[in-house]
Design a protein around this motif. Sequence first.
Motif, PDB file in Angstrom:
ATOM      1  N   GLN A 135       0.853  -1.188   0.000  1.00 25.04           N
ATOM      2  CA  GLN A 135       0.000   0.000   0.000  1.00 25.04           C
ATOM      3  C   GLN A 135       0.888   1.238   0.000  1.00 25.04           C
ATOM      4  N   ILE A 136       0.984   1.880  -1.186  1.00 23.68           N
ATOM      5  CA  ILE A 136       1.831   3.058  -1.325  1.00 23.68           C
ATOM      6  C   ILE A 136       1.039   4.189  -1.948  1.00 23.68           C
TER       7      ILE A 136
ATOM      8  N   SER B 223       4.620  -6.134   3.788  1.00 26.50           N
ATOM      9  CA  SER B 223       3.274  -5.584   3.982  1.00 26.50           C
ATOM     10  C   SER B 223       2.689  -6.084   5.293  1.00 26.50           C
ATOM     11  N   SER B 224       1.747  -5.291   5.826  1.00 29.22           N
ATOM     12  CA  SER B 224       1.008  -5.708   7.017  1.00 29.22           C
ATOM     13  C   SER B 224      -0.262  -6.441   6.642  1.00 29.22           C
ATOM     14  N   TYR B 225      -0.489  -6.597   5.343  1.00 29.81           N
ATOM     15  CA  TYR B 225      -1.676  -7.293   4.856  1.00 29.81           C
ATOM     16  C   TYR B 225      -1.291  -8.673   4.353  1.00 29.81           C
ATOM     17  N   SER B 226      -2.153  -9.683   4.625  1.00 28.76           N
ATOM     18  CA  SER B 226      -1.845 -11.045   4.171  1.00 28.76           C
ATOM     19  C   SER B 226      -3.114 -11.799   3.780  1.00 28.76           C
ATOM     20  N   GLU B 227      -4.138 -11.066   3.261  1.00 29.10           N
ATOM     21  CA  GLU B 227      -5.361 -11.743   2.835  1.00 29.10           C
ATOM     22  C   GLU B 227      -5.071 -12.667   1.655  1.00 29.10           C
ATOM     23  N   ASN B 228      -5.918 -13.695   1.491  1.00 34.78           N
ATOM     24  CA  ASN B 228      -5.726 -14.675   0.408  1.00 34.78           C
ATOM     25  C   ASN B 228      -5.733 -14.013  -0.951  1.00 34.78           C
ATOM     26  N   GLU B 229      -6.639 -13.035  -1.149  1.00 32.92           N
ATOM     27  CA  GLU B 229      -6.717 -12.353  -2.451  1.00 32.92           C
ATOM     28  C   GLU B 229      -5.415 -11.623  -2.746  1.00 32.92           C
TER      29      GLU B 229
END
Length: 605
Positions: free
Chosen positions: A64-65, A90-96
Amino acid sequence: MITSEIIQSSANLLLVEDEAILAVSQTQFLESYGYSVSHVANADDALYYVSSHSNIDLVLMDIQISGGMDGISLAEKILSIRELPIIFVSSYSENELLQRIGNIKHYGFVPKLSNPQILECVIKSALKLFEARKELALRENELRTTFDSIGDAIIVTDAEGIITEVNLVAADMVGYSKAEMLTKSMESVVFLIHSHTRGRFEHNFPPDLEEKKNKNIRSENLIVVSRNGKETPVSQTVSPLFDENKKFKGMVFVFRESDVSEKPISPTRHESIYAKVFQLSPIAMALTRVKDGTYFDINPAMEEMFGLVKTEVIGQPSNKFNKWNVDGENERIQKLFREKGKIIGEKMQIRNGDGEISDLLLFAQGFEISGEHYVLGMNLDISKSLQIEKRLAKSLEEKEILLKELQHRVKNSLAIVSGLLSMEAFKVEDPKAKQSFLNAQSRITSMSKVYESLYQSQDLESVNLKVYIEDLVHSLHDIFVLNPTKIRFVMKLADIHLDLKRALPLGLVLNELLTNALKYAYPGDSGGEVRIHLTEHQNNVNLTVSDDGCGLPEEVNINKGNHFGYELIRSLTSQIKGIFSSVSKAGEGLTVIIAFPLQQLNPKL
């Protein structure tokens, strides 16, 4: 061989991170390990840096930038410019999100706030792997050149007959490009017939290899019919492929041009390419003769879809078989065809052989052969597609509800933390310690108000700054102002919406400006007016916070950054691509202006 000298800790790294505090922290850590780190905060700067600096060894990419694209899209853009190892952080790790990352070439994914030694280990591994891949690519290119230079046509398939490799000679022989042939079935692009009977030469997948393991299978007197009808006499050699466990994994087909002295027999109508296409098509098709409205031919897909039997309907009037007709749909379609002379993508419903209603997309086109007029009708079943669309719409609605509930819970959690800090501050007697608790409470309140605004919003992605600022001012007034009659807030706020990614740092900026005004502008029992103005002009937003108090203390120098609050304001303003300016005069108050562009929302990950 890759030696340790190739992978050195002095490698040049490009860090793409728009969170100012994290960027400083990561840079210091990596430089302590001997890496040379360059930092950029947005997509445009990253692309410019990659294009203008040839000494980059690896890119650390936040997902996310800021800018017009996210980190994954930026990585694809960078790889189109030059080949570089990219590690996502990243702090995001959703499957999508992980699925999108898996679709592009990268060298690792490291969650933010992981142990720094893990990141350093991944960087070392990525640099080694990149060097190995470059060496492998060189060898693969040499083999590819050799493969394409062979004079015979070569096609390689997997065990199910799906084409995995093809050389240029084979692509030219069948009339397709290499890209068109890859991932297609062998039978769908290679039309092979016997030279004497003109019958189709079929391949079986998987073939019977019990008695022919590791043996080549040769066939003579064959013809390859290309996409445009060109015929090439060939002999075919087929070789099975096995893995290290002797398990069948595919086939290699070699076609060598041969001389045929005997003139081939002309194909009959029933053995023509077009007749084959008609019969094998999964789309329900029917040929109707215009002069008497009778069926001339139907394919198997038509039989199945409409519950017809070919031998019973050929030569019979098409209106004789109307069991499939639903509420006058047949009459409507016939009228539409008479008016327009053709039908392109018209939706209709039929009752299939089981009595169930199906949705179709209909195409119909008239044509002439030897003075006889025909209509070709094609029917595409879209029932499953419509069901999927309905499920997707329902799923999207459910996800929006869940997202709204999540935002509500985040807001409540932050409110609980704020309440706990308030309780602790009430117990503390030391003025400085109490002020620290109040500062933390106000910052958490500013974030909580962002999620409260999102929860009340309709689009779940943007914050109404007017409503948000009003709520935040009232909350800070309750926290810091002991005598409400002495300090007044005057607000002139335009109706502006801002995305969550920038609303959070802007809220923290406003919190710092207001808390500083409440703490320093009116010492003792003095009072006054704090003004907050929010305006938009030529796609730029201006946030002005001013007071008529005593001005900044002499020990606080905004320009030199010797005050944590103002240093935080500078970093957060830079994060939203803004400009920070201030004017302070003793006895006349302080005015601070934050200006930033009103950009479009970043794409949702």
